[in-house]
Every structure is written in structure tokens, then in C-alpha cells.
Design a protein around this motif. Sequence first.
Motif, short mmCIF file in Angstrom:
data_model
loop_
_atom_site.label_atom_id
_atom_site.label_comp_id
_atom_site.label_asym_id
_atom_site.label_seq_id
_atom_site.Cartn_x
_atom_site.Cartn_y
_atom_site.Cartn_z
N VAL A 12 -14.38 -21.56 -6.58
CA VAL A 12 -15.27 -21.51 -7.42
C VAL A 12 -16.51 -20.47 -7.01
O VAL A 12 -16.58 -20.14 -5.74
CB VAL A 12 -16.26 -22.84 -7.72
CG1 VAL A 12 -17.06 -23.33 -6.43
CG2 VAL A 12 -17.30 -22.72 -8.82
N GLN A 13 -17.33 -19.82 -7.77
CA GLN A 13 -18.00 -18.65 -7.56
C GLN A 13 -19.49 -19.33 -7.09
O GLN A 13 -19.92 -20.56 -7.67
CB GLN A 13 -18.32 -17.67 -8.67
CG GLN A 13 -17.23 -16.82 -8.89
CD GLN A 13 -17.50 -16.00 -10.13
OE1 GLN A 13 -18.31 -15.94 -10.62
NE2 GLN A 13 -16.47 -14.89 -9.95
N GLY A 16 -21.77 -21.99 -9.05
CA GLY A 16 -20.85 -22.78 -10.08
C GLY A 16 -20.72 -24.30 -9.65
O GLY A 16 -21.47 -24.80 -8.96
#
Length: 130
Positions: A12-13, A16
Motif C-alpha cells: 500500500v502507498q 493508505g
Amino acid sequence: QLQLVESGGGLVQPGGSLRLSCAASKFTLDYYVIGWFRQAPGKEREGVSCISSSGGVTHYADSVKGRFTISRDNAKNTVYLQMNSLKPEDTAVYYCAAAPYTPKITVQAMCVLRNQYDYWGQGTQVTVSS
């Protein structure tokens, strides 16, 4: 064989969200304190969040307070860890663990006393990276 199985990890970034699940098979979690722990490469396993058997008491490590939420659904025999505003330093393998409830030890202490836990899951990788 009694088992805990984690799911929900992934890439996930930063900023996020992910929701981890911890499901039990062949035993009920109703009378167990559940802890979420994590271990990053080269570091010790640390307690992230713990929840009492009833779900009424929770504890969070300072590093995740305000961003993570632990909850449980005893009807589904599952415990969750909702992780929001994820940071690269949250990258780790996340484990759930179950310990029999005892009134002698607080939920906060259970997040430190790893040796109190009888059952551990296999872990799920969480990677926070752009």
C-alpha cells in the motif's frame, strides 16, 4: 490442530489503509485476549495492539495510536486490525496471537508479554511504499 490465520496484508502507498483479519479454527476466541504484533527485518517483534476477550478493553502502541483500530467479532471468531494513514515504518510482518484470559494481567501488559500467548498465526506481510 488449533490455528490462527491472518489475512489482509499487502502493498500500500503511504497514507493508505489496510484491514487485517485474524480467524481462528478449531477453537473459539471468546475467552482469549488477542494481540497483534509485528516484526520488521532486523528488529524484535513488538506489540501493536491488544484487545480483551470481551472487546471492551483495548491497548495501542504509541506509534500506532490514532491510526490503528482493533476490534473483534466473536460471532465470526475473528479479530480485525484496521490500519489507516499507513507509514513506511509500519512495514513488517504482522502476527496475531491468542492468550487465555486472566484477570491478573492487564490488556496493556499483554501487548508486551509475548510469552503469555499460546497460539500464533503464520503472519501476513504489510509493505508501505510508494
